[in-house]
Design a protein around this motif. Structure first.
Motif, short mmCIF file in Angstrom:
data_model
loop_
_atom_site.label_atom_id
_atom_site.label_comp_id
_atom_site.label_asym_id
_atom_site.label_seq_id
_atom_site.Cartn_x
_atom_site.Cartn_y
_atom_site.Cartn_z
N ASN A 1 -11.73 2.58 4.21
CA ASN A 1 -10.48 2.02 4.73
C ASN A 1 -10.72 0.53 5.02
N ASN A 2 -10.29 -0.31 4.07
CA ASN A 2 -10.60 -1.73 4.13
C ASN A 2 -9.36 -2.61 4.24
N SER A 3 -8.19 -2.04 4.00
CA SER A 3 -6.97 -2.86 4.04
C SER A 3 -6.70 -3.32 5.48
N GLY A 4 -6.12 -4.51 5.60
CA GLY A 4 -5.83 -5.01 6.93
C GLY A 4 -4.93 -6.23 6.86
N ALA A 5 -4.24 -6.50 7.95
CA ALA A 5 -3.36 -7.66 8.06
C ALA A 5 -3.79 -8.49 9.26
N GLY A 6 -3.58 -9.80 9.18
CA GLY A 6 -3.92 -10.69 10.27
C GLY A 6 -2.69 -11.41 10.80
N PHE A 7 -2.79 -11.92 12.03
CA PHE A 7 -1.67 -12.62 12.66
C PHE A 7 -2.24 -13.51 13.74
N VAL A 8 -2.04 -14.81 13.62
CA VAL A 8 -2.57 -15.77 14.60
C VAL A 8 -1.40 -16.44 15.31
N MET A 9 -1.27 -16.19 16.61
CA MET A 9 -0.16 -16.74 17.38
C MET A 9 -0.38 -16.39 18.85
N GLN B 1 4.41 -5.11 15.03
CA GLN B 1 4.55 -3.70 14.68
C GLN B 1 4.08 -3.45 13.25
N HIS B 2 4.40 -4.38 12.35
CA HIS B 2 3.92 -4.25 10.97
C HIS B 2 2.40 -4.36 10.92
N LEU B 3 1.85 -5.26 11.73
CA LEU B 3 0.40 -5.41 11.80
C LEU B 3 -0.27 -4.09 12.19
N PHE B 4 0.27 -3.44 13.21
CA PHE B 4 -0.27 -2.15 13.65
C PHE B 4 -0.04 -1.07 12.59
N ASP B 5 1.08 -1.17 11.87
CA ASP B 5 1.36 -0.17 10.85
C ASP B 5 0.31 -0.22 9.75
N VAL B 6 -0.18 -1.42 9.42
CA VAL B 6 -1.22 -1.56 8.41
C VAL B 6 -2.59 -1.25 8.99
N ASN B 7 -2.95 -1.92 10.08
CA ASN B 7 -4.31 -1.86 10.59
C ASN B 7 -4.67 -0.56 11.30
N VAL B 8 -3.69 0.08 11.91
CA VAL B 8 -3.95 1.31 12.67
C VAL B 8 -3.42 2.53 11.92
N TRP B 9 -2.11 2.59 11.77
CA TRP B 9 -1.51 3.80 11.20
C TRP B 9 -1.82 3.94 9.72
N GLY B 10 -2.06 2.82 9.03
CA GLY B 10 -2.46 2.91 7.63
C GLY B 10 -3.77 3.66 7.47
N VAL B 11 -4.72 3.36 8.36
CA VAL B 11 -6.01 4.05 8.33
C VAL B 11 -5.83 5.54 8.59
N VAL B 12 -4.97 5.86 9.56
CA VAL B 12 -4.75 7.27 9.90
C VAL B 12 -4.05 8.00 8.75
N ARG B 13 -3.03 7.36 8.17
CA ARG B 13 -2.30 8.01 7.06
C ARG B 13 -3.23 8.33 5.89
N VAL B 14 -3.99 7.33 5.47
CA VAL B 14 -4.86 7.51 4.31
C VAL B 14 -5.92 8.56 4.59
N THR B 15 -6.51 8.50 5.78
CA THR B 15 -7.58 9.44 6.14
C THR B 15 -7.06 10.87 6.20
N GLN B 16 -5.90 11.06 6.81
CA GLN B 16 -5.32 12.40 6.89
C GLN B 16 -5.06 12.96 5.49
N THR B 17 -4.53 12.12 4.61
CA THR B 17 -4.18 12.59 3.27
C THR B 17 -5.40 12.97 2.45
N PHE B 18 -6.45 12.14 2.51
CA PHE B 18 -7.63 12.36 1.67
C PHE B 18 -8.67 13.28 2.31
N ALA B 19 -8.43 13.72 3.54
CA ALA B 19 -9.40 14.55 4.26
C ALA B 19 -9.83 15.80 3.48
N PRO B 20 -8.92 16.53 2.84
CA PRO B 20 -9.37 17.75 2.12
C PRO B 20 -10.41 17.45 1.05
#
Length: 228
Positions: free
Chosen positions: A43-51, A62-81
């Motif tokens: 799980n290497n995808s990620g987004a950055g935000f400087v402000m 929210q989009h940042l968290f969707d990529v960096n946090v929930w993206g990791v969870v989504r992919v991991t859950q799907t590929f777990a089997p």
């Protein structure tokens, strides 16, 4: 990814970690081509935000968290089997920013801290299933990633951080990749620290009191000389 196109053992797949439809499509392709097993999921995808947090757009956060946090969870859950069948390894690339607050990167730090703690939990939960979890705490790497405000007096300095020009040492991406791949293929589990200054951050967090770490974190960022 163009640097990989000449390799004969590479298959490119489109994968949007914020889209369950895209993830499911990639899963079906991998399942068909590997006989239902996956030995390594990175799980290497990620987004950055400087402000500054006061000026940060919530929807962008929210989009940042969707990529960096929930993206990791989504992919991991799907590929777990596929991973469980292969007794495989999950590698989550996080950041030294997950370990401490950094000026102008509050939302990014928060997303990475959440991913780090979730990864530590994931390691505990996957071990009985025969799946190892490697948490890569990544330091500075040389890559292409990179009005009406209380912070307007130091806007130029904030821009330096947004462009990644603050002058910190950076490890070349190829060297970083070589080290991490060596760790993973060598059977590493748990947390590893790679990238420029990552080891320094590791020992500093263990040895230096928080108040002093905070002083070091703001030095040179503009916050130490800001005028309102």
């Amino acid at each position: 990814m163009r640097l990989l196109r000449d390799l004969t053992n590479i298959t490119f797949l489109e994968l949007d970690v914020t889209s369950t439809k895209s993830i499911a499509s990639a899963y079906r392709t991998v399942e068909n081509q590997t006989g239902g097993k996956l030995h390594y999921l990175v799980n290497n995808s990620g987004a950055g935000f400087v402000m500054p947090l006061l000026d940060s757009d919530i929807e962008m956060g929210q989009h940042l968290f969707d990529v960096n946090v929930w993206g990791v969870v989504r992919v991991t859950q799907t590929f777990a089997p596929l991973l469980v069948r292969a007794k495989g390894t999950i590698v989550n690339n996080i950041s030294t920013a997950s370990c401490m607050g950094l000026p102008y990167q509050g939302m990014y730090c928060g997303s990475k801290a959440a991913t780090r703690l979730m990864s530590e939990t994931l390691a505990l939960e996957m071990k009985p299933l025969g799946v190892a979890v490697v948490i890569v705490i990544t330091g500075n790497i040389r890559t292409r990633y990179q009005g009406g405000s209380y912070f307007s007096s130091i806007a130029e300095r904030i821009g330096v951080y947004a462009r990644g020009e603050q002058g910190h040492p950076q490890m070349e991406a190829n060297l970083y990749a070589t080290k991490v791949v060596g760790d993973v293929l060598g059977g590493a589990e748990g947390t590893i620290w790679r990238g420029a200054q990552s080891t320094i951050v590791k020992f500093a967090l263990a040895m230096i009191p928080t108040w002093l770490m905070n002083q070091l974190a703001v030095k040179g960022t503009g916050l130490d000389v800001m005028e309102i």
